[in-house]
Design a protein around this motif. Structure first.
Motif, short mmCIF file in Angstrom:
data_model
loop_
_atom_site.label_atom_id
_atom_site.label_comp_id
_atom_site.label_asym_id
_atom_site.label_seq_id
_atom_site.Cartn_x
_atom_site.Cartn_y
_atom_site.Cartn_z
N PRO A 127 57.08 55.10 94.03
CA PRO A 127 56.11 56.10 94.09
C PRO A 127 54.89 55.82 94.59
O PRO A 127 53.96 56.92 95.28
CB PRO A 127 55.87 56.68 92.74
CG PRO A 127 56.08 55.66 91.84
CD PRO A 127 57.09 54.50 92.54
N ASP A 142 58.77 49.46 92.07
CA ASP A 142 59.39 50.34 91.11
C ASP A 142 60.92 50.47 91.17
O ASP A 142 61.35 50.47 92.35
CB ASP A 142 58.53 51.65 91.00
CG ASP A 142 57.08 51.49 90.52
OD1 ASP A 142 56.13 52.37 90.92
OD2 ASP A 142 56.61 50.57 90.04
N GLU A 144 64.57 53.10 90.14
CA GLU A 144 64.78 54.44 89.67
C GLU A 144 66.16 54.31 89.19
O GLU A 144 67.10 53.58 90.27
CB GLU A 144 64.36 55.38 90.49
CG GLU A 144 64.69 56.83 90.08
CD GLU A 144 64.64 57.86 91.28
OE1 GLU A 144 65.12 58.18 92.00
OE2 GLU A 144 63.34 58.44 90.77
N GLN A 191 63.70 65.51 86.23
CA GLN A 191 62.32 65.08 85.59
C GLN A 191 62.46 63.67 85.41
O GLN A 191 63.61 63.20 85.05
CB GLN A 191 61.97 65.78 84.09
CG GLN A 191 60.91 65.19 83.43
CD GLN A 191 60.66 66.09 82.27
OE1 GLN A 191 61.00 67.27 81.89
NE2 GLN A 191 60.02 65.45 81.24
N ARG A 192 61.46 62.72 85.79
CA ARG A 192 61.70 61.37 85.47
C ARG A 192 61.06 61.09 84.12
O ARG A 192 59.95 61.39 83.65
CB ARG A 192 60.87 60.69 86.52
CG ARG A 192 61.70 60.97 87.92
CD ARG A 192 60.95 60.06 88.94
NE ARG A 192 59.54 60.44 89.21
CZ ARG A 192 58.69 59.66 89.69
NH1 ARG A 192 58.99 58.28 90.28
NH2 ARG A 192 57.54 60.05 90.01
N ILE A 193 61.69 60.02 83.47
CA ILE A 193 61.42 59.38 82.26
C ILE A 193 60.83 57.80 82.74
O ILE A 193 61.47 57.26 83.09
CB ILE A 193 62.20 59.25 81.11
CG1 ILE A 193 62.76 60.87 80.88
CG2 ILE A 193 61.88 58.51 79.97
CD1 ILE A 193 63.96 60.72 79.82
N ARG A 194 59.35 57.55 82.41
CA ARG A 194 59.04 56.31 82.95
C ARG A 194 58.97 55.08 81.62
O ARG A 194 58.63 55.52 80.51
CB ARG A 194 57.63 56.56 83.14
CG ARG A 194 56.86 55.24 83.57
CD ARG A 194 55.44 55.57 83.92
NE ARG A 194 54.50 54.36 84.23
CZ ARG A 194 53.35 54.30 84.37
NH1 ARG A 194 52.56 55.39 84.09
NH2 ARG A 194 52.59 53.02 84.79
N SER A 196 57.52 52.05 81.22
CA SER A 196 56.14 51.03 81.76
C SER A 196 56.53 49.53 81.91
O SER A 196 57.09 49.22 81.00
CB SER A 196 54.90 51.37 81.21
OG SER A 196 53.89 50.59 81.92
N ASP A 209 57.53 49.38 87.61
CA ASP A 209 57.97 50.51 86.33
C ASP A 209 59.61 50.98 86.43
O ASP A 209 59.78 50.96 87.66
CB ASP A 209 57.21 51.69 86.28
CG ASP A 209 55.54 51.30 85.93
OD1 ASP A 209 55.39 50.44 85.26
OD2 ASP A 209 54.86 52.11 86.37
N TYR A 211 61.88 54.15 86.29
CA TYR A 211 62.06 55.57 86.07
C TYR A 211 63.45 55.98 86.02
O TYR A 211 64.19 55.74 86.85
CB TYR A 211 61.40 56.21 87.40
CG TYR A 211 59.93 55.99 87.65
CD1 TYR A 211 59.05 57.14 87.06
CD2 TYR A 211 59.27 55.05 88.21
CE1 TYR A 211 57.61 56.84 87.07
CE2 TYR A 211 57.80 54.74 88.20
CZ TYR A 211 57.27 55.97 87.67
OH TYR A 211 55.83 55.72 87.85
N ARG A 213 65.77 59.28 86.28
CA ARG A 213 65.80 60.59 86.45
C ARG A 213 66.87 61.55 85.85
O ARG A 213 67.89 61.07 85.96
CB ARG A 213 65.81 60.53 88.18
CG ARG A 213 65.59 61.86 88.67
CD ARG A 213 65.96 61.95 90.15
NE ARG A 213 64.92 61.50 90.98
CZ ARG A 213 63.69 61.99 91.18
NH1 ARG A 213 63.39 63.37 90.79
NH2 ARG A 213 62.64 61.38 91.66
#
Length: 314
Positions: A127, A142, A144, A191-194, A196, A209, A211, A213
């Motif tokens: 991102p 990162d 996803e 929505q994205r859940i992170r 870390s 990170d 992510y 989705r």
């Protein structure tokens, strides 16, 4: 690693030339039978697995663009038994670090086949864009992945366990980690859940990170519109004409009773305030929408009653 082809038409029990309505009807019928809420506690894991399989099939065949891509792929699927150039079956690739790793996700609700050919995540996700990597080249990239979330989990919230396997493509060394992921109540599609620091490892101690989705699984009875839910209540003609008392199953397995007024028509609605998905300022609503139908007369007696009703109405 070879990827097993998924015959989504077979999963839903429809022909390859099935119409969109036939596919939807088949999904709803199967989803109602195999919904985890209807299973006994000991049978629930198997029901959840079957429900996710059905949901994945409908996710593809119920979307015109995905279905076209799938049909084109299906004709030559055996050419992709070992993933295409730059991909390894079931794995997501994330380059740019000091070593070249492949990544495999488990527990997301999607098969390896879906993740490789239909997931929107692709090989890693950043991102911060290219400029971010130039400012901090030592930071890991990162990543996803997509995670399938049934409506009941979006309604009440849940905790899921996902697995992430890292494979060093140079040495073959494998490392698997499990993570507890909290699905917040009211989570939205896309929505994205992170997570870390759980992405690709960087040259320094700074990792990227991960992510997740969210992709809301289709529900056989409910449609989601922001925080509101639309429930289709099928009514036989006599209940629509005379009125009736009906129970509506909520996504959390509770039930609420409503009164259907006499003279109900297809498309008319009743609003159940505050029973929808959680949102910042409270909860959305549930709209119960009537769908009136006339059952086929199965016996001579029923046919005679319908004929008498027609004569009376005329």
């Amino acid at each position: 690693m070879p990827v097993d082809f998924k015959d989504y038409y077979q999963t839903l029990g429809v022909k390859k030339d099935a119409t969109a309505d036939e596919i939807k009807k088949a999904f709803r019928a199967l989803a109602r039978v195999h919904h985890p809420d209807k299973a006994k506690p000991d049978d629930r894991p198997a029901a959840e697995a079957k429900f996710k399989e059905i949901s994945e099939a409908y996710d593809v065949l119920g979307d015109a663009e995905k279905r076209t891509k799938y049909d084109q792929l299906g004709a030559n699927w055996n050419q992709y038994g070992s993933a295409g150039p730059g991909q390894r079956g079931g794995y997501r690739r994330a380059g740019g670090g000091p070593q070249d790793y492949d990544f495999h996700f488990g527990g997301t609700g999607f098969s390896d086949f879906f993740e490789q050919f239909f997931s929107g995540g692709g090989g890693g996700f950043d991102p911060y864009g290219g400029a971010g990597r130039q400012r901090a080249p030592a930071r890991g990239q990162d990543m996803e992945a997509e995670i399938m979330v049934p409506l009941n989990e979006a309604y009440s919230g849940a905790e899921r366990t996902i697995r992430l396997e890292r494979v060093n493509s140079q040495t073959g060394e494998r490392q698997e980690n499990s993570y507890k992921v909290r699905i917040p109540a009211g989570v939205k599609n896309g929505q994205r859940i992170r997570l870390s620091g759980q992405g690709e490892r960087g040259a320094s101690a700074v990792s990227g990170d991960l992510y997740l989705r969210v992709r809301l699984a289709a529900h056989p009875d409910y449609q989601v519109q922001d925080a509101d839910l639309i429930y289709t209540l099928e009514l036989p003609a006599w209940d629509a004409a005379l009125g009736a008392s009906k129970e509506i199953p909520l996504p959390d397995s509770k039930r609420v009773r409503i009164t259907v007024p006499a003279g109900a028509r297809t498309g008319s609605r009743v609003r159940l305030r505050g029973l929808g998905l959680p949102k910042k300022d409270g909860k959305g609503d549930i709209f119960v929408e009537y769908a009136v139908y006339a059952p086929d007369p199965q016996t001579d007696e029923v046919r005679q009653l319908w004929e008498k009703l027609r004569e009376t109405a005329e």
